[in-house]
Design a protein around this motif. Sequence first.
Motif, mmCIF file in Angstrom:
data_model
loop_
_atom_site.group_PDB
_atom_site.id
_atom_site.type_symbol
_atom_site.label_atom_id
_atom_site.label_comp_id
_atom_site.label_asym_id
_atom_site.label_seq_id
_atom_site.Cartn_x
_atom_site.Cartn_y
_atom_site.Cartn_z
ATOM 1 N N TYR A 16 0.504 -1.627 -0.272
ATOM 2 C CA TYR A 16 -0.192 0.244 -0.111
ATOM 3 C C TYR A 16 1.258 1.223 0.281
ATOM 4 C CZ TYR A 16 -3.585 3.047 1.129
ATOM 5 O OH TYR A 16 -4.268 4.642 1.849
ATOM 6 N N HIS B 100 0.932 4.065 -3.202
ATOM 7 C CA HIS B 100 0.538 5.502 -2.606
ATOM 8 C C HIS B 100 0.969 6.508 -2.424
ATOM 9 C CE1 HIS B 100 -3.319 4.372 -2.610
ATOM 10 N NE2 HIS B 100 -3.722 2.594 -2.223
ATOM 11 N N SER C 57 -1.321 -3.615 -3.101
ATOM 12 C CA SER C 57 -1.405 -2.173 -4.487
ATOM 13 C C SER C 57 -2.381 -1.984 -4.239
ATOM 14 C CB SER C 57 0.173 -3.030 -4.891
ATOM 15 O OG SER C 57 0.691 -2.680 -3.993
#
Lengths: 199, 139
Positions: A85, A89, B111
């Motif tokens: 993540y 990002h 992701s």
Amino acid sequence: MKVLLLSPQWLVAISQPWHWAVAGAALTLVVFLMNWLGKRFGISGSYEVACSLLGAGRKISFFRRDFKEDIWVIAFVLGTIGGGYIAVHFLSSDQPVVISQQTIDYLAGLGISYPGSDSKGLGMLPDTIFNLSSVKGILLSVLGGLLVGFGARYGRGCTSGHAISGLANLQLPSLITVIGFFIGGLLMTHVIFPWIMSF
Amino acid sequence: MKIRHIAFFVVGLFFGIVMFKSEAVSWFRIHEMFRFESFHMYGIIGTAVAFSATMLWLLKRAKFKTLDGKFLSYDVMTFNFTRHILAGTIFGLGWGLIGACPGPMYVLLGSGYSVFLIVIPSAVLGAFLYGLVRDKLPH
């Protein structure tokens, strides 16, 4: 210190794709930290933990485990998801992965455009083939997962446990397993996958 | 929740970032690797193994102790050629297809590649199926 950590130059630098040697060194740091924390580097054991948490131990003794001994696995897995993540990002380079022109041409011949077949344009996964929105996409994804999960538990280790941890400890079983990874991978890439794509 | 568990979470964060930024989570990198059209993946695995082997050898020589005060050890697997080659091949077929091994599956889920919401449970199911037929396989 805070200014230094958040300085754009620093972020821009680590947002570029990392050189393979940097990655190799960083993975060595992971191996060190895991060993220092008292565990060996590996992640596919998490599948057994999941089976155990879902109650598989009631029927099959293989999945009977002590939950307290497994918390670290769950923490490591959650971290890994979080890492993905953060990377996409905050550390994304906004350029698709630079793969070789030969591979791009070959895939185009199979009907897989690059990077267009990845709907995010990052060059991470052709989600036009593996997705939740078509029967074929679901079947191929399930098949891939099943094979990886079965093989990883039968062999008691995956790429991290055998190809990195095991080989670094000079283990013959790991070497044979890694040779198996390549027998399967080459067979899939050169024979089965082109056949699947012909439908 | 112990500090040790938070440490594993942080190591996981780092591992996930390394795997993503080194592109080792890319299906295309794996396909390219199995087609021998780039050195990239071989470079990552090769340096990781060479550096780790050297490091572990040095740590063992220096009688390095873990946080639990134990020497570094490795519980050796019983050698069974059929098992290792068969398990490896099954895993390799899956790796070649979905282009992600267990670590990258978690990274790519983070992701935002939502297809791993079915790939990971399928892998768990694969592990369960192994548990079911375990006694019938060579070990």
